[in-house]
Design an enzyme around this catalytic site. Structure first.
Site, PDB file in Angstrom:
ATOM      1  N   HIS A   1       0.842  -1.197   0.000  1.00  0.00           N
ATOM      2  CA  HIS A   1       0.000   0.000   0.000  1.00  0.00           C
ATOM      3  C   HIS A   1       0.875   1.244   0.000  1.00  0.00           C
ATOM      4  CE1 HIS A   1      -4.101   1.715   0.916  1.00  0.00           C
ATOM      5  NE2 HIS A   1      -3.315   2.772   1.079  1.00  0.00           N
TER       6      HIS A   1
ATOM      7  N   TYR B   1      -7.780  17.174   0.082  1.00  0.00           N
ATOM      8  CA  TYR B   1      -6.523  17.710   0.622  1.00  0.00           C
ATOM      9  C   TYR B   1      -5.536  17.880  -0.526  1.00  0.00           C
ATOM     10  CZ  TYR B   1      -4.916  12.841   0.331  1.00  0.00           C
ATOM     11  OH  TYR B   1      -4.604  11.581  -0.116  1.00  0.00           O
TER      12      TYR B   1
ATOM     13  N   HIS C   1       1.371   5.321  -2.422  1.00  0.00           N
ATOM     14  CA  HIS C   1       0.808   6.241  -3.408  1.00  0.00           C
ATOM     15  C   HIS C   1       1.936   7.053  -4.043  1.00  0.00           C
ATOM     16  CE1 HIS C   1      -2.918   5.475  -1.151  1.00  0.00           C
ATOM     17  NE2 HIS C   1      -2.287   5.899  -0.067  1.00  0.00           N
TER      18      HIS C   1
ATOM     19  N   TYR D   1     -11.783   1.032   2.044  1.00  0.00           N
ATOM     20  CA  TYR D   1     -11.337   1.877   3.148  1.00  0.00           C
ATOM     21  C   TYR D   1     -12.564   2.590   3.698  1.00  0.00           C
ATOM     22  CZ  TYR D   1      -8.664   5.463   5.725  1.00  0.00           C
ATOM     23  OH  TYR D   1      -8.146   6.292   6.696  1.00  0.00           O
TER      24      TYR D   1
ATOM     25  N   ARG E   1     -10.392   0.185  -5.624  1.00  0.00           N
ATOM     26  CA  ARG E   1     -10.532   0.692  -4.259  1.00  0.00           C
ATOM     27  C   ARG E   1     -11.780   1.546  -4.105  1.00  0.00           C
ATOM     28  NH1 ARG E   1      -6.908   5.044  -0.784  1.00  0.00           N
ATOM     29  NH2 ARG E   1      -6.976   3.938   1.196  1.00  0.00           N
TER      30      ARG E   1
ATOM     31  N   ASP F   1       1.775   2.760   3.419  1.00  0.00           N
ATOM     32  CA  ASP F   1       0.922   3.924   3.132  1.00  0.00           C
ATOM     33  C   ASP F   1       1.759   5.155   2.805  1.00  0.00           C
ATOM     34  OD1 ASP F   1      -1.577   5.221   2.760  1.00  0.00           O
ATOM     35  OD2 ASP F   1      -1.521   6.052   4.786  1.00  0.00           O
TER      36      ASP F   1
ATOM     37  N   HIS G   1      -6.433  -0.352   5.820  1.00  0.00           N
ATOM     38  CA  HIS G   1      -6.139   0.414   7.037  1.00  0.00           C
ATOM     39  C   HIS G   1      -6.778  -0.189   8.282  1.00  0.00           C
ATOM     40  CE1 HIS G   1      -3.859   3.586   5.161  1.00  0.00           C
ATOM     41  NE2 HIS G   1      -4.823   3.845   4.298  1.00  0.00           N
TER      42      HIS G   1
END
Length: 288
Positions: free
Chosen positions: A27, A45, A29, A152, A121, A241, A176
């Protein structure tokens, strides 16, 4: 105006133990470069750029070799940044989990599959994603392709969705650690109990626990993580993450070496670590 968030730590510490060969970060990004991959106007964000070069340096420091690139909410359903990252990392060591909606037909999904995508996802926490109302219909489409669905959600949503999730026609990955919070009851939380039931019924779990914790060294999530491993040792994987988006301050951004050390506490045996970091991801994501 969207809120800004800090980027990854500039320096990563070396973990106190060595990951086995073929270990996988399941996981992470990529953000940017923004002149090539602009952010979605519907995002919640605004992260600073986090490049593949930065990620590779971190991955080398903690000693992992393979990667699952997860489409972040700030890009919505425009998946090019994630698919391009897989191509740059190489199909022998990277896969993608994309974000789509019902407008993506089987041909569009298959085209992404040829570039390394193997799952979709649903992000019910960060926004700017696919509505949960489309979950069942898309799951049926994913089953046709042999893909999985990654969810998630907050722990309360996990409780509300449990019956539906248990009947999905495709594999389910719970992201998560089920959106659980150690401060909200930990293993006594109804969401935790729902997650354990789902794991025992065949779901997979991502042991990516710092968002469930009050802070480093993340010992307050130890009991939850160990219980998840006990419930489904052959269906647990782990992820950093990286670059840890949407946090409020630089002080809250984890050190990925410390995160791997937390996994070392949750899975102290070599066989457990081999399963979580190598064997389970290889089987699930199709690494040879």
């Amino acid at each position: 105006m969207t809120r800004p968030c800090p980027g990854p730590r500039p320096v990563t510490s070396k973990p106190g133990w060595r990951a086995p060969p073929g270990a996988t970060d399941c996981h992470m990004h990529i953000f940017g470069p923004y002149d090539r991959y602009p952010l979605s106007p519907g995002r919640g964000y605004t992260p600073p750029e986090a490049s593949l070069a930065m990620y590779r340096e971190m991955l080398s420091t903690i000693g992992l070799e393979r990667t699952v690139v997860v489409q972040p909410s700030v890009y919505g359903t425009e998946n090019e940044v994630s698919l391009a990252a897989v191509e740059a990392l190489g199909r022998d060591r990277a896969r993608a989990v994309v974000v789509v909606d019902e407008s993506f037909d089987l041909a569009a999904l298959r085209a992404m599959g040829e570039r390394g995508a193997c799952g979709v996802r649903f992000n019910a926490v960060s926004g700017n994603g696919t509505p949960l109302e489309q979950l069942k219909a898309l799951a049926e489409r994913l089953a046709t392709l042999g893909w999985h669905l990654q969810l998630y959600a907050h722990s309360a949503e996990l409780v509300a969705l449990e019956a539906l999730l248990a009947r999905l026609p495709c594999p389910l990955v719970i992201d998560h650690m089920g959106g659980l919070q150690a401060s909200a009851g930990g293993t006594a939380d109804p969401g935790f109990k729902a997650m354990i039931r789902l794991l025992e019924g065949g779901a997979w779990a991502k042991l990516c626990g710092y968002r469930s914790s009050a802070g480093a060294p993340y010992a307050d999530v130890d009991a939850m993580a160990r219980a998840m491993i006990a419930a489904a040792p052959e269906r647990c994987v782990w992820g950093t993450d990286w670059p840890h988006p949407s946090l409020a301050s630089p002080e809250a951004v984890p050190d990925d070496g410390v995160l791997l050390d937390a996994l070392g506490r949750w899975a102290p045996g070599e066989a457990q670590r081999q399963a979580i970091l190598v064997d389970n991801p290889a089987r699930f994501y199709g690494f040879s």
